[in-house]
Design a protein around this motif. Structure first.
Motif, PDB file in Angstrom:
ATOM      1  N   UNK A  33       0.831  -1.184   0.000  1.00 62.02           N
ATOM      2  CA  UNK A  33       0.000   0.000   0.000  1.00 62.02           C
ATOM      3  C   UNK A  33       0.875   1.248   0.000  1.00 62.02           C
ATOM      4  N   UNK A  34       0.337   2.303  -0.592  1.00 60.08           N
ATOM      5  CA  UNK A  34       1.023   3.593  -0.599  1.00 60.08           C
ATOM      6  C   UNK A  34       0.086   4.653  -0.033  1.00 60.08           C
ATOM      7  N   UNK A  35       0.605   5.412   0.901  1.00 59.34           N
ATOM      8  CA  UNK A  35      -0.210   6.428   1.547  1.00 59.34           C
ATOM      9  C   UNK A  35       0.392   7.815   1.445  1.00 59.34           C
ATOM     10  N   UNK A  36      -0.488   8.791   1.661  1.00 67.15           N
ATOM     11  CA  UNK A  36      -0.058  10.182   1.785  1.00 67.15           C
ATOM     12  C   UNK A  36      -0.447  10.688   3.162  1.00 67.15           C
ATOM     13  N   UNK A  37       0.467  11.362   3.784  1.00 68.07           N
ATOM     14  CA  UNK A  37       0.244  12.025   5.067  1.00 68.07           C
ATOM     15  C   UNK A  37       0.663  13.486   4.919  1.00 68.07           C
ATOM     16  N   UNK A  38       0.268  14.294   5.869  1.00 69.49           N
ATOM     17  CA  UNK A  38       0.705  15.687   5.844  1.00 69.49           C
ATOM     18  C   UNK A  38       0.938  16.187   7.252  1.00 69.49           C
ATOM     19  N   UNK A  39       1.778  17.212   7.356  1.00 73.45           N
ATOM     20  CA  UNK A  39       2.055  17.819   8.652  1.00 73.45           C
ATOM     21  C   UNK A  39       2.125  19.325   8.493  1.00 73.45           C
ATOM     22  N   UNK A  40       1.224  20.001   9.166  1.00 77.03           N
ATOM     23  CA  UNK A  40       1.203  21.454   9.172  1.00 77.03           C
ATOM     24  C   UNK A  40       2.043  21.972  10.335  1.00 77.03           C
ATOM     25  N   UNK A  41       2.515  23.205  10.247  1.00 70.47           N
ATOM     26  CA  UNK A  41       3.334  23.755  11.329  1.00 70.47           C
ATOM     27  C   UNK A  41       2.615  23.686  12.667  1.00 70.47           C
ATOM     28  N   UNK A  42       3.307  23.150  13.665  1.00 72.37           N
ATOM     29  CA  UNK A  42       2.754  23.072  15.005  1.00 72.37           C
ATOM     30  C   UNK A  42       1.731  21.981  15.223  1.00 72.37           C
ATOM     31  N   UNK A  43       1.529  21.143  14.207  1.00 79.43           N
ATOM     32  CA  UNK A  43       0.548  20.070  14.326  1.00 79.43           C
ATOM     33  C   UNK A  43       1.202  18.717  14.109  1.00 79.43           C
ATOM     34  N   UNK A  45       1.554  14.937  12.448  1.00 81.46           N
ATOM     35  CA  UNK A  45       1.366  14.369  11.125  1.00 81.46           C
ATOM     36  C   UNK A  45       0.001  13.676  11.077  1.00 81.46           C
ATOM     37  N   UNK A  46      -0.723  13.878   9.982  1.00 78.68           N
ATOM     38  CA  UNK A  46      -2.026  13.257   9.858  1.00 78.68           C
ATOM     39  C   UNK A  46      -2.174  12.518   8.540  1.00 78.68           C
ATOM     40  N   UNK A  47      -3.012  11.508   8.579  1.00 74.84           N
ATOM     41  CA  UNK A  47      -3.297  10.698   7.410  1.00 74.84           C
ATOM     42  C   UNK A  47      -4.147  11.480   6.417  1.00 74.84           C
ATOM     43  N   UNK A  48      -3.858  11.292   5.117  1.00 71.27           N
ATOM     44  CA  UNK A  48      -4.635  11.944   4.068  1.00 71.27           C
ATOM     45  C   UNK A  48      -5.356  10.913   3.205  1.00 71.27           C
ATOM     46  N   UNK A  49      -4.601   9.970   2.651  1.00 72.22           N
ATOM     47  CA  UNK A  49      -5.189   8.994   1.726  1.00 72.22           C
ATOM     48  C   UNK A  49      -4.253   7.806   1.575  1.00 72.22           C
ATOM     49  N   UNK A  50      -4.831   6.684   1.161  1.00 71.29           N
ATOM     50  CA  UNK A  50      -4.050   5.476   0.925  1.00 71.29           C
ATOM     51  C   UNK A  50      -4.688   4.699  -0.217  1.00 71.29           C
ATOM     52  N   UNK A  51      -3.827   4.008  -0.969  1.00 69.75           N
ATOM     53  CA  UNK A  51      -4.320   3.114  -2.014  1.00 69.75           C
ATOM     54  C   UNK A  51      -3.653   1.755  -1.817  1.00 69.75           C
ATOM     55  N   UNK A  52      -4.404   0.700  -2.003  1.00 73.07           N
ATOM     56  CA  UNK A  52      -3.872  -0.640  -1.811  1.00 73.07           C
ATOM     57  C   UNK A  52      -2.838  -0.968  -2.892  1.00 73.07           C
ATOM     58  N   UNK A  89      -6.212  25.655   4.767  1.00 72.02           N
ATOM     59  CA  UNK A  89      -5.937  24.650   5.797  1.00 72.02           C
ATOM     60  C   UNK A  89      -5.296  23.386   5.238  1.00 72.02           C
ATOM     61  N   UNK A  90      -5.177  23.278   3.928  1.00 74.43           N
ATOM     62  CA  UNK A  90      -4.439  22.166   3.337  1.00 74.43           C
ATOM     63  C   UNK A  90      -2.935  22.430   3.308  1.00 74.43           C
ATOM     64  N   UNK A  91      -2.532  23.610   3.682  1.00 77.74           N
ATOM     65  CA  UNK A  91      -1.114  23.953   3.715  1.00 77.74           C
ATOM     66  C   UNK A  91      -0.377  23.056   4.688  1.00 77.74           C
ATOM     67  N   UNK A  92       0.656  22.383   4.186  1.00 73.41           N
ATOM     68  CA  UNK A  92       1.407  21.430   4.994  1.00 73.41           C
ATOM     69  C   UNK A  92       2.549  20.861   4.156  1.00 73.41           C
ATOM     70  N   UNK A  93       3.415  20.143   4.824  1.00 75.84           N
ATOM     71  CA  UNK A  93       4.373  19.292   4.120  1.00 75.84           C
ATOM     72  C   UNK A  93       3.686  17.943   3.912  1.00 75.84           C
ATOM     73  N   UNK A  94       3.680  17.491   2.671  1.00 73.64           N
ATOM     74  CA  UNK A  94       3.032  16.232   2.315  1.00 73.64           C
ATOM     75  C   UNK A  94       4.085  15.148   2.128  1.00 73.64           C
ATOM     76  N   UNK A  95       3.833  14.019   2.770  1.00 72.77           N
ATOM     77  CA  UNK A  95       4.758  12.890   2.728  1.00 72.77           C
ATOM     78  C   UNK A  95       4.069  11.682   2.100  1.00 72.77           C
ATOM     79  N   UNK A  96       4.788  10.977   1.251  1.00 73.02           N
ATOM     80  CA  UNK A  96       4.286   9.668   0.843  1.00 73.02           C
ATOM     81  C   UNK A  96       4.979   8.613   1.692  1.00 73.02           C
ATOM     82  N   UNK A  97       4.324   7.498   1.830  1.00 70.13           N
ATOM     83  CA  UNK A  97       4.837   6.424   2.661  1.00 70.13           C
ATOM     84  C   UNK A  97       4.435   5.088   2.065  1.00 70.13           C
ATOM     85  N   UNK A  98       5.254   4.090   2.328  1.00 70.83           N
ATOM     86  CA  UNK A  98       4.996   2.741   1.823  1.00 70.83           C
ATOM     87  C   UNK A  98       4.675   1.808   2.983  1.00 70.83           C
TER      88      UNK A  98
END
Length: 126
Positions: A33-43, A45-52, A89-98
């Motif tokens: 699976x591959x996912x996207x997460x994001x982290x805004x300043x002072x917050x 990291x949160x989950x955004x989306x994942x695909x199998x 509010x979508x402003x953040x650093x976006x990370x992909x993850x495996x």
């Protein structure tokens, strides 16, 4: 060694769109699976989306439903995140993850991912 390299971030006005890409290397891409997460300043990291791994199932955070679309091209070992109707509010650093498991699931928790990219900045501002 697994490597994940994100691209496509930038500055966009509210209501605009961006398409993030994440190119993977190092192991059989379609097994995980591959996912996207994001982290805004002072917050946190949160989950955004994942695909199998197969690409057959996707799962979204409530904040992303109806606006974001995740998909993958297993032939190119790349996962994408199409983001429409962007908000400040979508402003953040976006990370992909495996994901760590080869079971064809859609994990949504950080600890279920073994490898992370370096992140790409998305800024939504007028």
């Amino acid at each position: 060694q697994v490597q994940l390299v994100e691209s496509g971030g930038g500055l966009v006005q509210p209501g605009g769109s961006l398409r993030l890409s994440c190119a993977a290397s190092g192991r059989t891409f379609s097994r995980y699976a591959m996912g996207w997460f994001r982290q805004a300043p002072g917050k946190e990291r949160e989950f955004v989306a994942v695909v199998s791994g197969s690409g057959g199932v996707a799962y979204y955070a409530d904040s992303a439903k109806g606006r974001f679309t995740i998909d993958r091209d297993n032939a190119k070992s790349t996962v994408y995140l199409q983001m429409n109707s962007l908000k400040p509010e979508d402003t953040a650093v976006y990370y992909c993850a495996q994901g760590q498991s080869t079971i064809d699931t859609v994990p949504s928790r950080s600890y279920e991912y073994g490898y992370w990219g370096q992140g790409t900045q998305v800024t939504v501002s007028s």
